[in-house]
Design an enzyme around this catalytic site. Structure first.
Site, PDB file in Angstrom:
ATOM      1  N   ASP A  57       0.815  -1.223   0.000  1.00 36.31           N
ATOM      2  CA  ASP A  57       0.000   0.000   0.000  1.00 36.31           C
ATOM      3  C   ASP A  57       0.847   1.271   0.000  1.00 36.31           C
ATOM      4  O   ASP A  57       0.309   2.373   0.060  1.00 36.31           O
ATOM      5  CB  ASP A  57      -0.924   0.023   1.228  1.00 36.31           C
ATOM      6  CG  ASP A  57      -2.238  -0.743   1.012  1.00 36.31           C
ATOM      7  OD1 ASP A  57      -2.665  -0.878  -0.156  1.00 36.31           O
ATOM      8  OD2 ASP A  57      -2.829  -1.191   2.017  1.00 36.31           O
ATOM      9  N   ARG A  82       0.548  -1.375   7.635  1.00 37.13           N
ATOM     10  CA  ARG A  82       1.024  -0.172   6.941  1.00 37.13           C
ATOM     11  C   ARG A  82       1.999   0.646   7.783  1.00 37.13           C
ATOM     12  O   ARG A  82       2.576   1.619   7.281  1.00 37.13           O
ATOM     13  CB  ARG A  82      -0.167   0.701   6.519  1.00 37.13           C
ATOM     14  CG  ARG A  82      -1.079   0.026   5.494  1.00 37.13           C
ATOM     15  CD  ARG A  82      -1.971   1.024   4.766  1.00 37.13           C
ATOM     16  NE  ARG A  82      -1.190   1.951   3.943  1.00 37.13           N
ATOM     17  CZ  ARG A  82      -1.699   2.990   3.299  1.00 37.13           C
ATOM     18  NH1 ARG A  82      -2.977   3.255   3.369  1.00 37.13           N
ATOM     19  NH2 ARG A  82      -0.907   3.791   2.587  1.00 37.13           N
ATOM     20  N   ARG A 127      -9.967   5.752  10.655  1.00 34.67           N
ATOM     21  CA  ARG A 127      -8.506   5.706  10.679  1.00 34.67           C
ATOM     22  C   ARG A 127      -7.893   6.769  11.598  1.00 34.67           C
ATOM     23  O   ARG A 127      -7.273   6.444  12.595  1.00 34.67           O
ATOM     24  CB  ARG A 127      -7.954   5.873   9.255  1.00 34.67           C
ATOM     25  CG  ARG A 127      -8.471   4.855   8.239  1.00 34.67           C
ATOM     26  CD  ARG A 127      -7.899   3.475   8.496  1.00 34.67           C
ATOM     27  NE  ARG A 127      -8.327   2.479   7.525  1.00 34.67           N
ATOM     28  CZ  ARG A 127      -7.699   2.198   6.395  1.00 34.67           C
ATOM     29  NH1 ARG A 127      -6.600   2.836   6.058  1.00 34.67           N
ATOM     30  NH2 ARG A 127      -8.166   1.262   5.574  1.00 34.67           N
ATOM     31  N   HIS A 156     -11.769   6.854   4.395  1.00 38.49           N
ATOM     32  CA  HIS A 156     -10.872   8.014   4.477  1.00 38.49           C
ATOM     33  C   HIS A 156     -11.651   9.245   3.976  1.00 38.49           C
ATOM     34  O   HIS A 156     -12.423   9.121   3.006  1.00 38.49           O
ATOM     35  CB  HIS A 156      -9.670   7.858   3.526  1.00 38.49           C
ATOM     36  CG  HIS A 156      -8.461   7.203   4.115  1.00 38.49           C
ATOM     37  ND1 HIS A 156      -7.612   6.434   3.351  1.00 38.49           N
ATOM     38  CD2 HIS A 156      -7.914   7.242   5.366  1.00 38.49           C
ATOM     39  CE1 HIS A 156      -6.610   6.006   4.107  1.00 38.49           C
ATOM     40  NE2 HIS A 156      -6.770   6.469   5.330  1.00 38.49           N
ATOM     41  N   CYS A 250      -5.331   9.265  -3.584  1.00 43.60           N
ATOM     42  CA  CYS A 250      -4.548   8.385  -2.704  1.00 43.60           C
ATOM     43  C   CYS A 250      -3.120   8.223  -3.209  1.00 43.60           C
ATOM     44  O   CYS A 250      -2.192   8.067  -2.409  1.00 43.60           O
ATOM     45  CB  CYS A 250      -5.177   7.000  -2.616  1.00 43.60           C
ATOM     46  SG  CYS A 250      -6.869   6.988  -2.043  1.00 43.60           S
TER      47      CYS A 250
HETATM   48  N1  ARG Z   1      -5.399  -0.066   0.925  1.00 43.14           N
HETATM   49  C1  ARG Z   1      -5.163   1.245   1.449  1.00 43.14           C
HETATM   50  C2  ARG Z   1      -5.757   1.347   2.842  1.00 43.14           C
HETATM   51  O1  ARG Z   1      -6.824   0.832   3.077  1.00 43.14           O
HETATM   52  C3  ARG Z   1      -5.739   2.272   0.540  1.00 43.14           C
HETATM   53  C4  ARG Z   1      -5.408   3.661   0.941  1.00 43.14           C
HETATM   54  C5  ARG Z   1      -6.028   4.680   0.040  1.00 43.14           C
HETATM   55  N2  ARG Z   1      -5.561   5.980   0.304  1.00 43.14           N
HETATM   56  C6  ARG Z   1      -6.333   7.044   0.505  1.00 43.14           C
HETATM   57  N3  ARG Z   1      -5.758   8.204   0.616  1.00 43.14           N
HETATM   58  N4  ARG Z   1      -7.635   6.955   0.634  1.00 43.14           N
HETATM   59  O2  ARG Z   1      -5.182   1.943   3.715  1.00 43.14           O
END
Ligand code: ARG
Length: 256
Positions: A57, A82, A127, A156, A250
């Site tokens: 990612d 991550r 998040r 997000h 993203c």
């Molecule tokens: N797979 C990543 C996650 O879930 C995707 C992140 C996408 N980034 C964003 N800025 N929305 O963290």
């Protein structure tokens, strides 16, 4: 931007990642190159970071930090998978002469932090934590407005809202709590409201330079609406990245 050399879906930390279509890595590489070329063709500079293996990612550069007024507030990822990305990006900023403040609580950079005008809109619910919003306001000295996300597909803030320019935004009202919707109506009475279909097509995961809007071509209603409003839509297809829950924004860390 981070080249998608190691991009893949190897774990599921959002609903998009549970699909069974595998990532076509050659196609992902071509799509990413098209986005970088589109930025350059419109006068923007694209710098890249070296991608690290085992961080599939890391391609989503937006999540690494928020850069504003020449200061960098880094990231502290919610998902353990991550977390090592933060240090990789800190190294990149350090090599560029920029110290990075590491957040004390969960914070996913521009994924949840959208500067617009004199404010920082700050998502929470999935998040980035409320505690991080307070750290951000203190660090930048910029009023930080909390917005509560309620739909796991829009985990997000940058999947549900983007800044069109210093005064206006486009967003999906139903991705937010009732109170946050009222806040958005008060702050942006002229906002472009998107449909759920356009948002599900990653139409709100867009980058605008105030005139050109780099936007998913699948978000057909939004693309038409932006043109009516006087913006210049620049369609770029990042469909391979949608499989990981990501799109144009993203993949883009904006250095302000
Ligand atoms: N797979 C990543 C996650 O879930 C995707 C992140 C996408 N980034 C964003 N800025 N929305 O963290």
């Amino acid at each position: 931007m981070c080249p998608p050399e190691h991009f893949d879906v190897r774990y599921a930390i959002n609903p998009w990642m549970s699909g069974d279509a595998p990532v076509d890595t050659a196609r992902a590489a071509r799509q990413w190159e098209t986005l970088a070329a589109a930025y350059r063709a419109h006068g923007h500079t694209v710098d890249t970071i070296t991608p690290e293996p085992d961080l599939p990612d890391m391609v989503f550069a937006a999540n690494a930090a928020l850069c504003l007024h020449g200061k960098v507030f880094g990231s502290s990822f919610h998902a353990p998978e991550r977390r090592p990305e933060s240090a990789a990006y800190e190294k990149w900023f350090a090599a560029d002469g920029q110290p990075v403040r590491r957040p004390e609580s969960s914070c996913e950079g521009e994924g949840d932090l959208v500067p617009v005008g004199g404010l920082i809109l700050a998502g929470t619910g999935f998040r980035t934590s409320r505690a991080a919003h307070a750290e951000i306001q203190e660090f930048f000295g910029v009023p930080t407005v909390a917005l509560h996300l309620t739909d796991p597909y829009f985990y997000h803030l940058d999947t549900a809202l983007f800044a069109l320019d210093d005064e206006n935004v486009a967003y999906l009202p139903e991705a937010f709590s009732a109170g946050s919707r009222q806040v958005l109506e008060r702050l942006f009475p002229r906002a472009v409201r998107a449909t759920r279909d356009d948002a599900m097509a990653f139409g709100l995961n867009s980058v605008s330079d105030g005139r050109h809007v780099f936007v998913a071509p699948q978000a057909t209603g939004l693309v038409d609406r932006l043109a009516q409003e006087g913006y210049v839509p620049v369609p770029v297809d990042l469909s391979e990245f949608h499989k990981a829950g990501g799109g144009i924004k993203c993949c883009t860390q904006e250095i302000r």
